[in-house]
Design an enzyme around this catalytic site. Structure first.
Site, short mmCIF file in Angstrom:
data_model
loop_
_atom_site.label_atom_id
_atom_site.label_comp_id
_atom_site.label_asym_id
_atom_site.label_seq_id
_atom_site.Cartn_x
_atom_site.Cartn_y
_atom_site.Cartn_z
N GLY A 14 8.10 1.47 9.33
CA GLY A 14 7.17 2.12 8.42
C GLY A 14 7.27 3.63 8.56
O GLY A 14 7.81 4.15 9.55
N CYS A 15 6.74 4.35 7.59
CA CYS A 15 6.86 5.81 7.60
C CYS A 15 6.03 6.45 8.71
O CYS A 15 6.52 7.30 9.46
CB CYS A 15 6.50 6.38 6.23
SG CYS A 15 4.91 5.83 5.57
N TYR A 16 4.76 6.06 8.84
CA TYR A 16 3.95 6.59 9.94
C TYR A 16 4.55 6.24 11.30
O TYR A 16 4.66 7.11 12.18
CB TYR A 16 2.52 6.06 9.86
CG TYR A 16 1.60 6.77 8.89
CD1 TYR A 16 1.41 8.15 8.94
CD2 TYR A 16 0.88 6.05 7.94
CE1 TYR A 16 0.55 8.79 8.07
CE2 TYR A 16 0.02 6.68 7.06
CZ TYR A 16 -0.16 8.06 7.12
OH TYR A 16 -1.01 8.69 6.25
N THR B 263 7.60 5.79 12.09
CA THR B 263 8.79 6.61 12.32
C THR B 263 8.39 7.96 12.89
O THR B 263 8.92 8.41 13.92
CB THR B 263 9.57 6.80 11.02
OG1 THR B 263 10.07 5.53 10.57
CG2 THR B 263 10.74 7.75 11.22
N ALA B 264 7.45 8.64 12.25
CA ALA B 264 7.04 9.98 12.69
C ALA B 264 6.37 9.93 14.06
O ALA B 264 6.70 10.72 14.96
CB ALA B 264 6.10 10.60 11.67
#
Length: 348
Positions: A150-152, A154-155
């Site tokens: 997921g994007c969150y 990943t960060a």
């Protein structure tokens, strides 16, 4: 020379469109079937006018027999939709799922956050994930099935994993506040995402540990730490279309110096082409990574609070979804990991 044929299911959505943008510039991929559900029968240009070379292509239903005729299939589908489709695809097809269906290794954690049956787990597609004795890359080379993060996650994972793996961070009290652009919510029409609601305003959501990315972040950070991580995660909706800025803090281990803290990150990412630890006091910004597969990271020690503060910026649609998927596809197919992926942002 054989070109890799790739199909995209969910091509009319934001993630699907970003995958196609990257594949158009990839020297080793040939774009095959473009599939959608409700938008089948329409032309891609109606949904993605920026993808000129593909604008006249007609979207087709996501038929397993059609998808099976490709070397690679990218799934950019709603959570819970991938498992049934993948069951009818042969092992010879490399499948990259950008949804959550195969990310979690714990069936109980899945059941707490999702309302569809647990489908199992695939190799986790975050090559730069710092583990105590390896990276997440090891499981991806030659893999036939990959769960794209997921994007969150990943960060946040790339922000904190090096410190946890090196033992300079305490896993007991990790706090993250991360702001995301509206594209992270997908393309479905939702009143709270209307321009009149979003412009000039920021608002938290999924407060109190209920956001679906919580178990994925905990899974990643716990793997890095070698023990269970306690996480408080608050996502924030920001008035911008793309990008994530994550501010992540954790207690520093007693007796750890600021130099040891910074060294954990610089050593972990010294050879990573997409993750850059910024020098001096520069801070990451979402505008600096726009349209790129980059992750910008800064590490600071708050001595009075006894905490490390790590900030990280990504483009949620590129590194946070489509770029991560293409990066993993490169690894699975034995191509150079950076092939076809933008390493510079767009400015201003």
């Amino acid at each position: 020379m054989h070109m890799v044929t790739a199909a995209v299911a969910g091509a009319s959505g934001y993630a699907g469109g970003e995958i196609l943008r990257l594949l158009l510039a990839h020297p080793e991929f040939s774009i095959g079937a473009l599939c959608a559900a409700g938008n089948a029968g329409s032309r891609l240009g109606e949904h993605h006018p920026h993808l000129g070379p593909l604008s006249d292509r007609v979207l087709e239903p996501a038929d397993p027999e059609l998808l099976a005729s490709h070397d690679v299939v990218f799934l950019a589908l709603p959570h819970g939709a991938s498992a049934a489709l993948v069951a009818d695809l042969p092992d010879s097809v490399v499948v990259l799922d950008c949804g959550a269906d195969f990310r979690l290794t714990d069936a109980e954690a899945w059941s707490r956050y999702y309302d569809t049956p647990y489908a199992g787990s695939w190799p986790y597609g975050l090559p730069e994930l710092t583990l105590p004795d390896s990276t997440g890359r090891d499981a991806l080379v030659g893999a036939g099935r990959i769960a794209v993060p997921g994007c969150y996650p990943t960060a946040v994972t790339l922000a904190l994993a090096p410190g946890l793996a090196a033992g300079v961070l305490d896993p007991e009290d990790v706090v993250v506040v991360a702001a995301s652009g509206t594209s992270g919510a997908g393309r479905s029409l939702k009143p709270h995402l209307l321009g009149a609601e979003v412009m000039g305003s920021m608002s938290p959501y999924g407060v109190g540990g209920v956001h679906r990315h919580v178990p994925e972040i905990v899974q990643n950070l716990s793997a890095a730490a070698g023990s269970e991580v306690s996480l408080s995660f608050t996502p924030v909706l920001a008035p911008m279309p793309r990008g994530i800025l994550a501010t992540c803090t954790a207690r520093i281990r007693v007796g750890t110096s600021a130099a040891q803290v910074r060294s954990a990150w610089t050593r972990a990412y010294a050879d990573e082409p997409f993750v850059h630890v910024l020098k001096d006091d520069r801070q990451p910004s979402t505008s600096a990574v726009l349209g790129s597969n980059l992750v910008l990271v800064q590490v600071a020690v708050d001595e009075r609070a006894g905490r490390v503060v790590v900030t990280a910026a990504i483009d949620n649609l590129t590194k946070g979804t489509a770029g991560g998927a293409v990066q993993c596809a490169n690894l699975a197919l034995g191509l150079p990991e950076t092939c076809g992926l933008p390493m510079t942002g767009i400015a201003p």
